[in-house]
Write a protein that holds these residues in place. Sequence first.
Motif, mmCIF file in Angstrom:
data_model
loop_
_atom_site.group_PDB
_atom_site.id
_atom_site.type_symbol
_atom_site.label_atom_id
_atom_site.label_comp_id
_atom_site.label_asym_id
_atom_site.label_seq_id
_atom_site.Cartn_x
_atom_site.Cartn_y
_atom_site.Cartn_z
ATOM 1 N N GLU A 107 -2.122 -18.789 -104.766
ATOM 2 C CA GLU A 107 -2.585 -18.673 -103.538
ATOM 3 C C GLU A 107 -4.580 -17.775 -102.978
ATOM 4 O O GLU A 107 -4.217 -17.287 -104.246
ATOM 5 C CB GLU A 107 -1.934 -17.387 -102.515
ATOM 6 N N LEU A 108 -5.131 -17.210 -102.169
ATOM 7 C CA LEU A 108 -5.930 -17.024 -101.861
ATOM 8 C C LEU A 108 -5.750 -15.579 -101.282
ATOM 9 O O LEU A 108 -5.064 -15.729 -100.357
ATOM 10 C CB LEU A 108 -7.037 -17.907 -100.674
ATOM 11 N N VAL A 109 -6.751 -14.611 -102.371
ATOM 12 C CA VAL A 109 -6.308 -13.159 -101.469
ATOM 13 C C VAL A 109 -7.341 -12.746 -100.568
ATOM 14 O O VAL A 109 -7.023 -12.399 -99.369
ATOM 15 C CB VAL A 109 -5.880 -12.392 -102.862
ATOM 16 N N ALA A 110 -8.371 -13.048 -101.487
ATOM 17 C CA ALA A 110 -9.540 -12.549 -100.594
ATOM 18 C C ALA A 110 -10.852 -12.991 -100.538
ATOM 19 O O ALA A 110 -10.997 -14.084 -102.011
ATOM 20 C CB ALA A 110 -10.219 -11.042 -100.412
ATOM 21 N N LYS A 111 -11.658 -14.113 -99.385
ATOM 22 C CA LYS A 111 -13.090 -14.665 -100.502
ATOM 23 C C LYS A 111 -14.365 -14.206 -99.553
ATOM 24 O O LYS A 111 -13.922 -13.762 -98.787
ATOM 25 C CB LYS A 111 -12.821 -16.078 -99.617
ATOM 26 N N ILE A 112 -14.965 -13.697 -100.319
ATOM 27 C CA ILE A 112 -16.153 -13.647 -99.531
ATOM 28 C C ILE A 112 -17.567 -14.548 -99.382
ATOM 29 O O ILE A 112 -17.995 -14.811 -101.303
ATOM 30 C CB ILE A 112 -16.504 -12.004 -99.821
ATOM 31 N N SER A 113 -18.785 -14.259 -99.062
ATOM 32 C CA SER A 113 -19.492 -14.999 -99.246
ATOM 33 C C SER A 113 -21.147 -14.517 -99.323
ATOM 34 O O SER A 113 -20.543 -13.748 -100.012
ATOM 35 C CB SER A 113 -20.311 -15.942 -97.854
ATOM 36 N N ARG A 114 -21.936 -14.847 -99.631
ATOM 37 C CA ARG A 114 -22.985 -14.488 -100.242
ATOM 38 C C ARG A 114 -23.668 -13.550 -99.523
ATOM 39 O O ARG A 114 -23.813 -12.667 -100.121
ATOM 40 C CB ARG A 114 -24.170 -15.469 -100.457
ATOM 41 N N ARG A 115 -23.605 -14.026 -98.475
ATOM 42 C CA ARG A 115 -24.013 -12.943 -97.678
ATOM 43 C C ARG A 115 -23.237 -11.873 -97.029
ATOM 44 O O ARG A 115 -23.517 -10.827 -95.869
ATOM 45 C CB ARG A 115 -24.524 -14.159 -95.811
ATOM 46 N N VAL B 210 -28.310 -19.835 -113.765
ATOM 47 C CA VAL B 210 -29.892 -19.281 -113.058
ATOM 48 C C VAL B 210 -29.662 -19.695 -111.645
ATOM 49 O O VAL B 210 -29.951 -18.632 -111.083
ATOM 50 C CB VAL B 210 -30.789 -19.572 -114.034
ATOM 51 N N PHE B 211 -28.356 -20.202 -111.014
ATOM 52 C CA PHE B 211 -28.239 -20.509 -109.653
ATOM 53 C C PHE B 211 -27.527 -19.778 -109.064
ATOM 54 O O PHE B 211 -26.712 -18.799 -109.424
ATOM 55 C CB PHE B 211 -27.654 -22.161 -109.866
ATOM 56 N N PRO B 212 -27.844 -19.493 -107.457
ATOM 57 C CA PRO B 212 -27.207 -18.422 -107.378
ATOM 58 C C PRO B 212 -25.393 -19.216 -106.857
ATOM 59 O O PRO B 212 -25.912 -19.963 -106.637
ATOM 60 C CB PRO B 212 -28.105 -18.740 -105.624
ATOM 61 N N ILE B 213 -25.323 -18.107 -106.675
ATOM 62 C CA ILE B 213 -23.037 -17.780 -106.563
ATOM 63 C C ILE B 213 -22.721 -17.951 -105.307
ATOM 64 O O ILE B 213 -23.727 -17.084 -104.705
ATOM 65 C CB ILE B 213 -22.863 -17.152 -107.451
ATOM 66 N N ASN B 214 -22.285 -19.407 -104.685
ATOM 67 C CA ASN B 214 -22.364 -19.375 -103.587
ATOM 68 C C ASN B 214 -20.547 -17.925 -102.715
ATOM 69 O O ASN B 214 -21.111 -16.980 -102.775
ATOM 70 C CB ASN B 214 -21.826 -20.578 -102.694
ATOM 71 N N ASP B 215 -19.687 -18.744 -102.000
ATOM 72 C CA ASP B 215 -18.950 -17.993 -102.345
ATOM 73 C C ASP B 215 -18.005 -17.662 -103.301
ATOM 74 O O ASP B 215 -18.528 -18.515 -104.637
ATOM 75 C CB ASP B 215 -17.814 -18.535 -101.348
ATOM 76 N N MET B 216 -17.171 -16.055 -103.196
ATOM 77 C CA MET B 216 -16.963 -16.270 -104.421
ATOM 78 C C MET B 216 -15.250 -15.917 -104.127
ATOM 79 O O MET B 216 -15.476 -14.911 -102.720
ATOM 80 C CB MET B 216 -17.341 -14.726 -105.048
#
Length: 123
Positions: free
Chosen positions: A46-54, A28-34
Amino acid sequence: QLQLVESGGGLVQAGGSLRLTCSASGSVFPINDMAWYRQAPDKERELVAKISRRGDINYARSARGRFTISRDNIQRRMWLQMNNLKPEDTAVYYCAADIRLFLGDRWDQTDYWGQGTQVTVSS
């Protein structure tokens, strides 16, 4: 506990496109970074792409200009549109997310991972 499920992987020819989806549930908690990560055989994840909550976005150099990450906080979903795919993009792609909770005197972060979806690009 947050569950992450990836879908949309498959086999595609070089130059083709795929759209990966990550669906989140169970918390039920908000997800931060995905983020999307990938791991090719005999290579490190390896990291491909990251998106923050905003909506702040970062791409790996290999993804820039070809891949587009997006998310919907209400649907609790994230996508990765991959265009102009290359054989070197072949890997298992993983969805990752974190939830941060303030415990009164500190922040606590828990990271979650999906099971992965195979992307294979033939030459």
